[in-house]
Write a protein that holds these residues in place. Structure first.
Motif, PDB file in Angstrom:
ATOM      1  N   ARG A 205       0.847  -1.199   0.000  1.00 53.35           N
ATOM      2  CA  ARG A 205       0.000   0.000   0.000  1.00 53.35           C
ATOM      3  C   ARG A 205       0.879   1.244   0.000  1.00 53.35           C
ATOM      4  O   ARG A 205       0.516   2.260  -0.579  1.00 53.35           O
ATOM      5  CB  ARG A 205      -0.924   0.018   1.218  1.00 53.35           C
TER       6      ARG A 205
ATOM      7  N   GLY B 272     -10.634  -5.880  -4.171  1.00 54.95           N
ATOM      8  CA  GLY B 272     -11.611  -5.432  -3.176  1.00 54.95           C
ATOM      9  C   GLY B 272     -12.521  -6.586  -2.776  1.00 54.95           C
ATOM     10  O   GLY B 272     -12.727  -6.861  -1.593  1.00 54.95           O
TER      11      GLY B 272
ATOM     12  N   LEU C 114      -9.671   1.100   3.607  1.00 56.87           N
ATOM     13  CA  LEU C 114      -8.631   0.446   2.812  1.00 56.87           C
ATOM     14  C   LEU C 114      -9.207  -0.222   1.577  1.00 56.87           C
ATOM     15  O   LEU C 114      -8.685  -0.082   0.472  1.00 56.87           O
ATOM     16  CB  LEU C 114      -7.896  -0.572   3.705  1.00 56.87           C
ATOM     17  N   TYR C 115     -10.295  -0.955   1.735  1.00 59.63           N
ATOM     18  CA  TYR C 115     -10.734  -1.798   0.621  1.00 59.63           C
ATOM     19  C   TYR C 115     -11.871  -1.247  -0.217  1.00 59.63           C
ATOM     20  O   TYR C 115     -12.002  -1.612  -1.379  1.00 59.63           O
ATOM     21  CB  TYR C 115     -11.083  -3.201   1.128  1.00 59.63           C
TER      22      TYR C 115
ATOM     23  N   MET D 130     -11.123   0.278  -3.588  1.00 53.86           N
ATOM     24  CA  MET D 130     -10.655  -0.638  -4.634  1.00 53.86           C
ATOM     25  C   MET D 130     -11.771  -0.988  -5.612  1.00 53.86           C
ATOM     26  O   MET D 130     -11.516  -1.259  -6.789  1.00 53.86           O
ATOM     27  CB  MET D 130     -10.077  -1.901  -4.013  1.00 53.86           C
TER      28      MET D 130
ATOM     29  N   ASN E  32      -6.401   5.498  -4.545  1.00 50.22           N
ATOM     30  CA  ASN E  32      -5.218   4.848  -3.973  1.00 50.22           C
ATOM     31  C   ASN E  32      -4.708   5.554  -2.731  1.00 50.22           C
ATOM     32  O   ASN E  32      -4.248   4.899  -1.788  1.00 50.22           O
ATOM     33  CB  ASN E  32      -4.108   4.729  -5.023  1.00 50.22           C
TER      34      ASN E  32
ATOM     35  N   SER F  91      -7.037   4.536   0.051  1.00 49.12           N
ATOM     36  CA  SER F  91      -6.788   3.153   0.418  1.00 49.12           C
ATOM     37  C   SER F  91      -5.538   3.019   1.307  1.00 49.12           C
ATOM     38  O   SER F  91      -5.548   2.306   2.320  1.00 49.12           O
ATOM     39  CB  SER F  91      -6.610   2.383  -0.884  1.00 49.12           C
TER      40      SER F  91
END
Ligand code: HEM
Ligand SMILES: [Cu+2]
Length: 539
Positions: free
Chosen positions: A52, A386, A435-436, A439, A462, A465
């Protein structure tokens, strides 16, 4: 039945590190698995955070392209083979299945210990690629041929590690099937078993029947790499599509090795914290078997873009939708269990609720990917990344941590700080979704997965995320820190049933003695969640 002599708990029965490493007590083996799993999980998380960080900005931030490829492969291998596949069965299945069935151990205690040792050998092999050969594989955890046959990185070692780990999984599955068939306490009929036992039963059959396929397939990769037999590489007469079929014939059922035990956990947590019989016991029990069965026939949905015939693609897409039915049955039953229940909001319940929320997002996006037309667009994009993190981490990972908070006082006879546990949960939950979720957006926009770089138009999701990954890491550290501190300083728990649960593990002393029970456990009259006729538990 009163206890004449107080029995020593399994924690105190024997001392010294060897008494743990060579213990055949299912409870100690469960904990051996727990400690090793968490260690590897943290290695995997570190690799995830590195990725990440690399993806914070377009272009290179931290590592070269090839290193990035090795990182995501090792991350995937660790998370799949060392963490999520063994997770719930190896830790909580080992610890609690015999107790929940009212017996003193699994059928084959020594094979059980062997399964942990085999697991450790496989794990060491997988991690040894960091120092041996030309570094960890850079193929992705799927080891797709022909690249996996040709790349110079240490694919052979990674693949052999996965092969070895398969035996560990098979031994656990075998043990549970025989235990469930042979060792249930008198009166514990199949339809009186807790749903966690049902879930493990369905899972065990998949472990036993599907794992050998991946074992052979991976050995074929090694044979091709070392002996040059043309199996998958078209330049020497092989067929790469054959590899994909063999790989997914195992790996799709394997997602149910990851998911079914989590369903079992949720089916335990909800009745306990809503003080209510589970809604639709039989539907939940049998739908596990249905999922395990139908799960064998849908592997082709991973290969829609591989050039399969139109008919095959249509059939695989249809069958994929079919498996959503038993899954949805479970979700409806869980929600119906909560409805009008007397809800006790405790840390384990929070994890269960987050599971339902996140698993639904994972499941629905799975249907989007299972639909032939949309998958053609979304295949190999961040939408997939994701999706599977929502299912595996948001689903099974959260169920795992929920189970850890639920059985914690029973396992160690201590209670963690609940306020800190709640705060950790909230941070973890926010971090996870930050975070996800982005995606899905970058995936819909067309951002491909498995690259260390991306076009500037994908920058915003991004950044979000990567910030999410930091929030998640903070939540995780607080959660684990709280649990570790509680192991030594937490409030002592001596009552048998701190949550008001009703399955048999709540009738044993806390922590349980070596033989698990100090008196004959009492079965509730009408199945395992019969709160109206709750047995009187003596402290
Ligand atoms: C802090 C936690 C985590 C972070 C930050 C993270 C992040 C990532 C990232 C950035 C990728 C690479 C995407 C790509 O380039 O295609 C990835 C792949 C993957 N992750 Fe995670 N992840 C985490 C936890 C997990 C967990 C808990 C699991 C399993 C339960 C998991 C399973 C996987 C798998 C299977 C892949 C695919 C690897 C491959 O493409 O071969 N991850 N993850
Ligand atoms: Cu699949």
């Amino acid at each position: 039945m009163a206890t004449a002599t107080a029995q020593v708990s399994y924690l105190e029965a024997k001392k010294g590190i060897l008494s743990w490493l060579f213990s055949v007590d299912h409870k100690r083996i469960g904990l051996l698995y727990l400690y090793s799993l968490i260690t590897f999980f943290l290695v995997g998380v570190t690799l995830g955070l590195l990725m990440r960080y690399e993806l914070l900005n377009p272009g290179k931030d931290l590592v070269e392209a090839k290193t990035y490829n090795q990182i995501f492969t090792l991350h995937g291998v660790i998370m799949i083979f060392l963490f999520i596949i063994p997770s719930i069965p190896a830790v909580f299945g080992n610890f609690f299945l015999p107790i929940m069935l009212g017996t003193d151990d699994v059928s084959f205690p020594r094979l059980n210990l062997l399964s942990w040792w085999v697991y450790i050998i496989g794990a060491v092999m997988a991690l040894s690629t960091l120092v041996f050969g030309d570094g960890p594989a850079d193929t992705g955890w799927t080891f797709y041929a022909p690249y996996s046959v040709k790349t110079g990185t240490n694919v052979s070692m990674s693949v052999l590690a996965a092969f070895i780990l398969g035996f560990s999984s098979i031994l656990t599955g075998l043990n549970f099937i025989v235990t469930i068939h042979r060792l249930r306490a008198p009166g514990m009929t199949f339809t009186k078993m807790p749903l966690f036992a049902w879930a493990l039963y369905a899972t065990s059959w998949i472990q036993l029947l599907a794992t050998p396929i991946i074992g052979i397939t991976l050995l074929m990769i090694v044979a091709e790499r070392t002996l040059g037999v043309g199996l998958f590489d078209p330049s020497i007469g092989g067929d790469p599509i054959l590899y994909q079929h063999l790989f997914w014939i195992y790996s799709h059922p394997a997602v149910y090795i990851m998911a079914l035990p989590a369903f079992g956990i949720i089916s335990e947590l909800l009745p306990t914290f809503s003080r209510r019989t589970i809604f639709g016991y039989k539907a939940i029990a049998y739908s596990s078997l249905a999922i395990a069965f139908v799960g064998y026939f849908i592997w082709g949905h991973h290969m829609f873009t591989s050039g399969m015939s139109g008919t095959a693609r249509f059939i695989f897409s249809m069958l994929t939708f079919l498996v959503a039915i038993p899954t949805a049955i479970k979700v409806f039953n869980w929600v119906a269990t909560l409805y009008k229940g007397s809800i006790h909001v405790e840390p384990p319940l929070l994890y269960a609720l987050a599971f339902i929320f996140q698993f639904m997002i994972g499941g629905f996006t799975g249907l989007i990917l299972g639909a032939l037309a949309t998958d053609i667009h979304l295949h190999d994009t961040y939408f997939v990344v994701g999706h599977f993190h929502y299912v595996m981490f948001g689903g099974t990972g959260f169920a795992f941590f929920g189970a850890l908070h639920y059985w914690y006082p029973k396992i160690w006879g201590r209670m963690y700080n609940k306020a800190v546990a709640n705060i950790a949960f909230v941070i973890f939950f926010i971090g996870f979704n930050t975070l996800y979720f982005p995606m899905f957006i970058s995936g819909l926009m067309g951002m491909p997965r498995r690259y260390y770089d991306y076009l500037p138009e994908f920058h915003v999701p991004n950044i979000v995320s990567t910030v999410g990954s930091w929030i998640l890491a903070i939540g995780l550290l607080i959660m684990l820190g709280n649990l570790i501190v509680a192991r030594f300083r937490g409030r002592k728990v001596t009552e048998r049933d701190p949550w008001g649960g009703i399955t048999l593990e709540w009738q044993t002393p806390t922590p349980p003695p070596v033989q698990n029970f100090d008196s004959l456990p009492e079965l509730p009259l009408n199945g395992p969640y019969d709160y109206e006729n709750k047995p009187q538990i003596k402290d």
